[in-house]
Design an enzyme around this catalytic site. Sequence first.
Site, PDB file in Angstrom:
ATOM      1  N   HIS A  11       5.873   5.642  11.182  1.00  0.00           N
ATOM      2  CA  HIS A  11       5.254   5.508   9.856  1.00  0.00           C
ATOM      3  C   HIS A  11       4.299   6.700   9.730  1.00  0.00           C
ATOM      4  O   HIS A  11       3.083   6.559   9.802  1.00  0.00           O
ATOM      5  CB  HIS A  11       4.514   4.178   9.754  1.00  0.00           C
TER       6      HIS A  11
ATOM      7  N   ARG B 157       0.801  -1.219   0.000  1.00  0.00           N
ATOM      8  CA  ARG B 157       0.000   0.000   0.000  1.00  0.00           C
ATOM      9  C   ARG B 157       0.836   1.272   0.000  1.00  0.00           C
ATOM     10  O   ARG B 157       0.566   2.205  -0.766  1.00  0.00           O
ATOM     11  CB  ARG B 157      -0.941   0.019   1.215  1.00  0.00           C
ATOM     12  N   THR B 158       1.840   1.339   0.846  1.00  0.00           N
ATOM     13  CA  THR B 158       2.599   2.596   0.942  1.00  0.00           C
ATOM     14  C   THR B 158       3.310   2.892  -0.377  1.00  0.00           C
ATOM     15  O   THR B 158       3.233   3.993  -0.917  1.00  0.00           O
ATOM     16  CB  THR B 158       3.617   2.511   2.102  1.00  0.00           C
TER      17      THR B 158
ATOM     18  N   ARG C  19      11.564   3.464   2.800  1.00  0.00           N
ATOM     19  CA  ARG C  19      11.228   2.522   3.877  1.00  0.00           C
ATOM     20  C   ARG C  19      12.475   1.699   4.168  1.00  0.00           C
ATOM     21  O   ARG C  19      13.148   1.253   3.233  1.00  0.00           O
ATOM     22  CB  ARG C  19      10.080   1.603   3.484  1.00  0.00           C
TER      23      ARG C  19
ATOM     24  N   LYS D 180      25.595  -5.461  -3.115  1.00  0.00           N
ATOM     25  CA  LYS D 180      27.064  -5.490  -3.045  1.00  0.00           C
ATOM     26  C   LYS D 180      27.559  -4.819  -1.763  1.00  0.00           C
ATOM     27  O   LYS D 180      28.750  -4.572  -1.619  1.00  0.00           O
ATOM     28  CB  LYS D 180      27.654  -4.764  -4.256  1.00  0.00           C
TER      29      LYS D 180
END
Lengths: 322, 171
Positions: A146, A69-70, A118, A97
């Site tokens: 959040h 959703r985000t 995120r 890496k």
Amino acid sequence: MRGRNEPLGAELVSRDAWKGRDVISILDFSRRELESLFAAASEFVGPPKPRKDLADYIVATAFFEPSTRTRLSFTTAALRLGAKVIDLSPDVSSILKGESLHDTTMMLEGYSDLIVMRHPSEGAALLAAELASVPVVNGGDGSQHHPTQAMLDLFTVKRLKGKIDGLTYTVLGDNRYARSATSFLYGLTKFKPKMVYIVSPETLRPRDEVIKQLKGLGLRFEQRAELEQVIGNTDVLYLTRIQKERFPDPNEYEKVKGSYKLTKEVLAKGRSGMIVLHPLPRSTELPYEIDSEKSSAYMTQAHLGVPLRMALLLKVIGGGRS
Amino acid sequence: MGAMTLARRGNLPQNDDQTTMLVRKIPDGSVIDHIAAGKALSVLRLLGNPQENGFTIAMVMNVSSSKMKRKDIVKVEGMEVSQEQVQRLALIAPRASVNIVRAYRVVAKRNAVPPRTLRGILSCTAPTCVSVREKDSAPSIFFLSGKSPLRYRCKYCGRELTEKEISSQLG
């Protein structure tokens, strides 16, 4: 971007100073700023119209953790405003890496006008914001913040209940590791809820620093062990799943797995007009049979993510490059 | 370690309750008083173990104190503890006081005041904090969040370090 944002004078803050700001924690925003965001988001609810407000801008999404959703609502919001979106995929980028968050952020700031990030580490978005010259929007950092989810949750309450003040809220579930629950509680400190009940198994109660923060901010709340003790007084029931992926010890998860569940029988004891919110994804705590209940509002909540994030992007980027 | 001057007062019965420990006055140097009992050696470590640089140390441990019940005292002969060292001292001995002595007279008193911000000195105890996972590019930053008991809050994850945790990291 933090350097450009701080310090914000009280006058600026009270005058709705969104433009160019990082969005790291909902605690950084005033009630007035949040209300102005909700008012702007309301304009975008309903059938979408073609817009070119952000036609000259590029939004970067950098999700170091899974998201549905985000990530998609930010992407949709950017596209609906005419912006272009570039996406960093950790599984096919130099992060594999061993590239650091520092270097990744320095690349993203050179390629885009705003970064939505995120990350599994608490404080990652704040660190990125300190490094980047473009605004950074926190799409979730570990179990800490959040902010845009909390803004969306409060916006949903405002849309469905007509107000945020004066209501009784019950926040049920993993209040220790679920950043959505923590941010929602932080968001409530900006308003005047009648009462907030925090209901969770003992090991999933909010962390000490969160409790200290809530007390310091004057939120009226009580911790309870059982939903049935408070559901009759609840106007907004906010539910979260147990965040299995954040438990340091898998055995601790096994002890609380399935320890709470919303059933039709429990829901029937709720007050008329109560709404049920959930940031999703769900697990066993929210059975599909609840979806057809009048009180279920979590799909509406998820859909409102697009207009809310459209308003946020427009406010932070500002629109009109010249 | 330098000379540790401990003596029993000869005319008192030799039982623990009535034992008094004496430390001679120093002509020049620093007297660090009101160190929490058991922390004297940590204080010496924080000062860079001055005994290893030839300074004479006198130390009393676990003596009675009206303010703290039990305390330690450290005397460093010939070395004046700097203001910066006093600030760091506050992290493991937040109630410590430092007297600077010249020619047997106290010429300055410095109280340990915990710094408001600490950069790169403490480590966050949250394993998922960005300052732990990205420590090469994100040095730890802590803000003072309580003086008594001493507490510091991580800038990045909000986790608070207790006085005990701070002490164990520095001691």
